[in-house]
Motif scaffolding. Sequence first.
Motif, PDB file in Angstrom:
ATOM      1  N   SER A 143     -15.760   6.283  -6.975  1.00 57.34           N
ATOM      2  CA  SER A 143     -13.944   5.517  -6.188  1.00 57.34           C
ATOM      3  C   SER A 143     -13.517   7.119  -6.642  1.00 57.34           C
ATOM      4  CB  SER A 143     -14.129   4.695  -6.617  1.00 57.34           C
ATOM      5  OG  SER A 143     -14.921   3.403  -6.557  1.00 57.34           O
ATOM      6  N   ASP A 144     -13.927   8.081  -7.144  1.00 63.09           N
ATOM      7  CA  ASP A 144     -12.686   9.464  -7.079  1.00 63.09           C
ATOM      8  C   ASP A 144     -12.635  10.136  -6.479  1.00 63.09           C
ATOM      9  OD1 ASP A 144     -15.469  10.414  -7.765  1.00 63.09           O
ATOM     10  OD2 ASP A 144     -14.583  11.433  -9.866  1.00 63.09           O
ATOM     11  N   ILE A 145     -13.100   9.733  -5.348  1.00 57.80           N
ATOM     12  CA  ILE A 145     -12.876  10.302  -3.798  1.00 57.80           C
ATOM     13  C   ILE A 145     -11.389  10.006  -2.952  1.00 57.80           C
ATOM     14  CG2 ILE A 145     -15.419  10.763  -3.565  1.00 57.80           C
ATOM     15  CD1 ILE A 145     -15.771   8.614  -1.588  1.00 57.80           C
ATOM     16  N   PRO A 146     -10.896  11.282  -2.034  1.00 57.22           N
ATOM     17  CA  PRO A 146      -9.591  10.537  -1.844  1.00 57.22           C
ATOM     18  C   PRO A 146      -9.301   9.940  -1.048  1.00 57.22           C
ATOM     19  CG  PRO A 146      -9.847  12.806  -1.151  1.00 57.22           C
ATOM     20  CD  PRO A 146     -11.808  12.713  -2.227  1.00 57.22           C
ATOM     21  N   ILE A 147     -10.702   8.851  -0.047  1.00 58.43           N
ATOM     22  CA  ILE A 147     -10.935   8.135   0.713  1.00 58.43           C
ATOM     23  C   ILE A 147     -10.512   7.048  -0.298  1.00 58.43           C
ATOM     24  CG2 ILE A 147     -13.023   7.516   1.177  1.00 58.43           C
ATOM     25  CD1 ILE A 147      -9.751   7.078   3.608  1.00 58.43           C
ATOM     26  N   ALA A 148     -11.057   6.688  -1.332  1.00 58.73           N
ATOM     27  CA  ALA A 148     -10.583   5.458  -2.160  1.00 58.73           C
ATOM     28  C   ALA A 148      -9.390   5.254  -2.443  1.00 58.73           C
ATOM     29  CB  ALA A 148     -11.868   5.699  -3.316  1.00 58.73           C
ATOM     30  N   VAL A 149      -8.358   5.953  -3.294  1.00 63.23           N
ATOM     31  CA  VAL A 149      -7.504   6.715  -3.580  1.00 63.23           C
ATOM     32  C   VAL A 149      -6.414   5.610  -2.360  1.00 63.23           C
ATOM     33  CG1 VAL A 149      -5.604   8.134  -4.215  1.00 63.23           C
ATOM     34  CG2 VAL A 149      -7.522   8.558  -4.889  1.00 63.23           C
ATOM     35  N   ALA A 150      -6.893   6.789  -1.454  1.00 65.51           N
ATOM     36  CA  ALA A 150      -6.000   5.411   0.104  1.00 65.51           C
ATOM     37  C   ALA A 150      -6.309   4.096  -0.016  1.00 65.51           C
ATOM     38  CB  ALA A 150      -6.266   6.903   1.146  1.00 65.51           C
ATOM     39  N   GLU A 151      -7.573   4.455   0.364  1.00 63.23           N
ATOM     40  CA  GLU A 151      -7.851   2.390  -0.047  1.00 63.23           C
ATOM     41  C   GLU A 151      -7.447   1.499  -1.203  1.00 63.23           C
ATOM     42  OE1 GLU A 151     -12.193   2.228  -0.259  1.00 63.23           O
ATOM     43  OE2 GLU A 151     -12.410   3.086   2.578  1.00 63.23           O
ATOM     44  N   TYR A 152      -7.549   2.218  -2.186  1.00 62.80           N
ATOM     45  CA  TYR A 152      -6.877   1.433  -3.643  1.00 62.80           C
ATOM     46  C   TYR A 152      -5.772   1.265  -3.654  1.00 62.80           C
ATOM     47  CZ  TYR A 152      -6.340   0.504  -8.263  1.00 62.80           C
ATOM     48  OH  TYR A 152      -6.491  -0.713  -9.565  1.00 62.80           O
ATOM     49  N   PHE A 153      -4.705   2.145  -3.130  1.00 63.23           N
ATOM     50  CA  PHE A 153      -3.705   2.527  -3.322  1.00 63.23           C
ATOM     51  C   PHE A 153      -2.823   1.920  -1.619  1.00 63.23           C
ATOM     52  CE2 PHE A 153      -4.048   4.959  -6.735  1.00 63.23           C
ATOM     53  CZ  PHE A 153      -3.285   4.357  -7.631  1.00 63.23           C
ATOM     54  N   GLY A 154      -3.553   1.870  -1.048  1.00 63.74           N
ATOM     55  CA  GLY A 154      -3.413   1.244   0.872  1.00 63.74           C
ATOM     56  C   GLY A 154      -2.269   2.265   1.288  1.00 63.74           C
ATOM     57  N   ILE A 155      -2.476   3.389   0.689  1.00 64.00           N
ATOM     58  CA  ILE A 155      -1.563   4.723   1.302  1.00 64.00           C
ATOM     59  C   ILE A 155      -2.394   5.338   2.348  1.00 64.00           C
ATOM     60  CG2 ILE A 155      -0.144   4.433  -0.304  1.00 64.00           C
ATOM     61  CD1 ILE A 155      -1.082   6.863  -1.627  1.00 64.00           C
ATOM     62  N   THR A 156      -1.346   6.493   3.311  1.00 65.22           N
ATOM     63  CA  THR A 156      -2.131   6.873   4.124  1.00 65.22           C
ATOM     64  C   THR A 156      -3.454   7.712   2.942  1.00 65.22           C
ATOM     65  OG1 THR A 156      -0.606   8.288   4.114  1.00 65.22           O
ATOM     66  CG2 THR A 156      -0.743   6.297   6.308  1.00 65.22           C
ATOM     67  N   ARG A 157      -3.992   8.745   4.552  1.00 60.82           N
ATOM     68  CA  ARG A 157      -4.855   9.741   4.113  1.00 60.82           C
ATOM     69  C   ARG A 157      -3.842  10.809   3.943  1.00 60.82           C
ATOM     70  NH1 ARG A 157     -10.389   9.264   7.206  1.00 60.82           N
ATOM     71  NH2 ARG A 157     -11.192   7.765   6.293  1.00 60.82           N
ATOM     72  N   GLY A 158      -2.593  10.873   4.962  1.00 62.14           N
ATOM     73  CA  GLY A 158      -2.122  12.567   4.615  1.00 62.14           C
ATOM     74  C   GLY A 158      -1.180  11.951   3.523  1.00 62.14           C
TER      75      GLY A 158
END
Length: 187
Positions: A46-61
């Motif tokens: 879960s310490d990867i960029p896509i997981a951060v996006a999923e957790y917070f519901g924000i875009t990859r950009g």
Amino acid sequence: MNRTHALFERLSALMQQAVREDAARHGLLPIQFQILGYLAQANRYSDIPIAVAEYFGITRGTVSQTLAVLEGKGLLRKEPDPRHGKRVHLKLTKKGEALLEETWTQRLDKAMPGDLNSREVLEEGLHTLLTTLQHLNNNQAFGVCQHCAHFLQEDGGWRCGLTGEPLDDRQRIRICREWRREAAPHG
């Protein structure tokens, strides 16, 4: 509005205010501060960029830009994953860890019931509410590894039943994006 709705609304507003104040004290935006807090709890899945996006519901950009700022401020670093090509893991630096030492979460811990039983009942109720809302809203669940349907306790340790990989003591108590609700006990 019933009393429960009012309580959740007020608690949410107080937590948002506390996050804004904590972030501002360190020259950060609230989402930047929240991402640091998340990474302090995230396991290796879960310490990867896509997981951060999923957790917070924000875009990859948005995640990419935010991570660049945090890396530029020396609060996190990217480590390549030796087994997965282009994948990077996001790790807090000592400076990033120090920034999280006095935050709203410590104040929340102080405000929680001191009685262990009351605290466990509250946590279980909030966990059930959270997972139900995540399911109703089709959100990625995220949860603590050792409370996952994939978590396996074996002789001398633990293993993820999904990946087959062993889990150390630190990994099993962290947030995981692969978390699934434990099966209800039969009885």
